[in-house]
Design an enzyme around this catalytic site. Structure first.
Site, PDB file in Angstrom:
ATOM      1  N   TYR A   1      15.795  31.441   5.394  1.00  0.00           N
ATOM      2  CA  TYR A   1      14.666  32.279   5.795  1.00  0.00           C
ATOM      3  C   TYR A   1      14.676  32.559   7.302  1.00  0.00           C
ATOM      4  O   TYR A   1      14.969  31.673   8.110  1.00  0.00           O
ATOM      5  CB  TYR A   1      13.347  31.590   5.447  1.00  0.00           C
ATOM      6  CG  TYR A   1      13.032  31.597   3.963  1.00  0.00           C
ATOM      7  CD1 TYR A   1      13.020  32.769   3.227  1.00  0.00           C
ATOM      8  CD2 TYR A   1      12.718  30.411   3.309  1.00  0.00           C
ATOM      9  CE1 TYR A   1      12.711  32.771   1.879  1.00  0.00           C
ATOM     10  CE2 TYR A   1      12.400  30.402   1.960  1.00  0.00           C
ATOM     11  CZ  TYR A   1      12.401  31.587   1.252  1.00  0.00           C
ATOM     12  OH  TYR A   1      12.097  31.582  -0.081  1.00  0.00           O
TER      13      TYR A   1
ATOM     14  N   LYS B   1       0.849  -1.207   0.000  1.00  0.00           N
ATOM     15  CA  LYS B   1       0.000   0.000   0.000  1.00  0.00           C
ATOM     16  C   LYS B   1       0.878   1.249   0.000  1.00  0.00           C
ATOM     17  O   LYS B   1       2.087   1.163   0.275  1.00  0.00           O
ATOM     18  CB  LYS B   1      -0.917  -0.030   1.231  1.00  0.00           C
ATOM     19  CG  LYS B   1      -0.177  -0.010   2.560  1.00  0.00           C
ATOM     20  CD  LYS B   1      -1.107  -0.368   3.716  1.00  0.00           C
ATOM     21  CE  LYS B   1      -0.347  -0.355   5.031  1.00  0.00           C
ATOM     22  NZ  LYS B   1      -1.145  -0.959   6.119  1.00  0.00           N
TER      23      LYS B   1
HETATM   24  C1  LIG Z   1      -0.325  -1.977   6.694  1.00  0.00           C
HETATM   25  C2  LIG Z   1      -0.862  -3.262   7.176  1.00  0.00           C
HETATM   26  C3  LIG Z   1      -0.007  -4.351   7.427  1.00  0.00           C
HETATM   27  C4  LIG Z   1       1.498  -4.249   7.352  1.00  0.00           C
HETATM   28  O1  LIG Z   1       1.992  -3.789   8.588  1.00  0.00           O
HETATM   29  P1  LIG Z   1       3.583  -3.712   8.847  1.00  0.00           P
HETATM   30  O2  LIG Z   1       3.689  -3.289  10.253  1.00  0.00           O
HETATM   31  O3  LIG Z   1       4.108  -2.691   7.901  1.00  0.00           O
HETATM   32  O4  LIG Z   1       4.125  -5.054   8.578  1.00  0.00           O
HETATM   33  C5  LIG Z   1      -0.583  -5.549   7.785  1.00  0.00           C
HETATM   34  N1  LIG Z   1      -1.915  -5.676   7.908  1.00  0.00           N
HETATM   35  C6  LIG Z   1      -2.772  -4.653   7.694  1.00  0.00           C
HETATM   36  C7  LIG Z   1      -4.230  -4.864   7.867  1.00  0.00           C
HETATM   37  C8  LIG Z   1      -2.283  -3.417   7.331  1.00  0.00           C
HETATM   38  O5  LIG Z   1      -3.130  -2.407   7.114  1.00  0.00           O
END
Ligand SMILES: *Cc1c(COP(=O)(O)O)cnc(C)c1O
Length: 391
Positions: free
Chosen positions: A273, A45
């Site tokens: 700045y 993702k």
């Molecule tokens: C993002 C996510 C993961 C991955 O988690 P990590 O800590 O990056 O391994 C696993 N399960 C779900 C439902 C997620 O949303």
């Protein structure tokens, strides 16, 4: 560091180097730590945690991942548009109006309530890809997306009873598997087990189960189910200071740039700045073309450092939208010198991803996904540039 190869001619000096061999090696290390036959879902993702989702997905699949996890329908569609045919699971909640698009892209939809389930059932009646794979998510304590345990048997029955759907998985997600000796994770597993038993009791054939995220895989919590979901560890970054990576794992992302101007500073000169840095003596600054529009956050002003000539060089004054000035180390610095901004080797002087998270006051995840699209991604395999992404 990599050689300037023809593919990189004309590219912006500020770039993220994505080491696909690291991703493949991390995937193999995760698999080796799991029971025989366990399947790994590579979580890609948010553009593969900022690394470039299609590249990460292909690399992870070649290294043995069985499926991919995304958060949004468009992330799944993007992978399909790149020709990826592996199972793709939508881990988060989607709007019922998105159900049809998700079905058309052949995505596996996670449901946790009747409202979305009905939309998926409706979309599945029109879909040529039926039966549509559906995962049921159980809220065992995170209090985010998921069905409460007492609602789960009815939802599972309804999914299993619809010939246009296929119950492809049941899962839960941990709240604090990345904290040391956290008994709540064990409590979540207990609630999950009880819920699965209740689902079995109403006569539903139980599909593959999944619970562990990266922290769960590394610490062994929930890692004995048929599927695990690996995100941050796949990228070679530890979930938290309390959960070290497996040996042999290494970060896939580093960021480099080049000095674009050597800035002579006289005693009393101010930099940037609002003039928050004032030189006490004569010194040399080096201009680096990275700023908060690249994700190099303004909160790093006067606090962070980069690696220059193998040594840490602190940021002088404010981070601008597109530029920073760092203190050039004693000795020579010239326009064109390589600057290590993030997470390179142990000897290049740059902050690690974990150190950067501390500097930014956030976690490692946000550091990775915070690298903006305008930073080109350079993909490296077997020490060679195999792709460049700009936009
Ligand atoms: C993002 C996510 C993961 C991955 O988690 P990590 O800590 O990056 O391994 C696993 N399960 C779900 C439902 C997620 O949303």
């Amino acid at each position: 560091m990599i050689d300037i190869s023809p593919e990189l001619d004309g590219l912006r000096a500020t770039r993220a180097i994505i080491d696909l061999d690291a991703i493949a090696g991390n995937m193999r290390a995760l698999r080796a730590s799991l029971p025989e036959g366990a399947k790994v879902m590579a979580v890609v993702k948010a553009d593969g945690y900022g690394h470039g989702a299609p590249w990460v997905a292909r690399t992870a699949l070649n290294a043995g991942a069985a499926s991919l996890g995304v958060a949004t329908v468009s992330e799944g569609q993007h992978l399909r548009a790149h020709g990826i045919e592996a199972p793709i699971v939508l881990l988060g909640s989607i709007d019922p109006a998105e159900a049809r698009g998700a079905c058309q892209a052949g995505l596996e939809i996670t449901v946790a309530d009747v409202r979305l389930l009905e939309a998926v059932q409706h979309a599945a009646r029109e879909s040529e890809l039926a039966p549509v794979p559906v995962h049921l998510k159980i809220d065992t304590g995170l209090r985010r997306y998921g069905a409460m345990p007492e609602q789960a048997p009815a939802l599972a029955t309804r999914i299993a009873g619809d010939a246009r759907l296929r119950l492809a998985g049941i899962f839960t997600h941990f709240a604090s598997a990345d904290e040391p000796e956290e008994s709540f994770t064990a409590e979540q597993v207990r609630r999950f087990v009880t819920t699965i038993e209740a689902i079995r009791d109403v006569g539903v054939a139980v599909p593959p189960l999944h619970a562990a995220n990266s922290a769960g895989i590394i610490t062994g919590q929930g890692a004995a189910y048929e599927v695990v979901r690996a995100g941050i560890a796949l990228y070679g970054v530890s979930p938290s200071a309390d959960v070290p990576l497996l040996p042999s794992m290494r970060p896939a992302m580093s960021i480099e740039s080049r000095v674009t101007r050597v800035v002579p500073l006289a005693s009393g000169d101010t930099v940037g700045y609002n003039r928050t840095f004032r030189a006490g003596d004569r010194m040399i600054g080096a201009l680096v073309p990275i700023g908060y529009a690249d994700g190099y956050r303004r909160a790093l002003s006067g606090r962070a450092w980069v690696g220059l000539g193998g040594r840490p060089a602190r940021v002088l004054g404010r981070v601008s939208m597109d530029q920073i000035v760092v203190e050039a180390p004693a000795g020579m610095v010239a326009a064109g010198d390589v600057v290590h901004v993030l997470g390179g080797s142990a000897v290049d002087g740059a902050p690690s991803i974990t150190e950067m998270a501390d500097l930014m006051g956030t976690n490692t995840y946000e550091v990775l996904v915070g690298v903006r699209r305008r930073v080109p991604r350079i993909f490296i395999k077997h020490g060679r540039v195999v792709g460049v992404r700009t936009d």
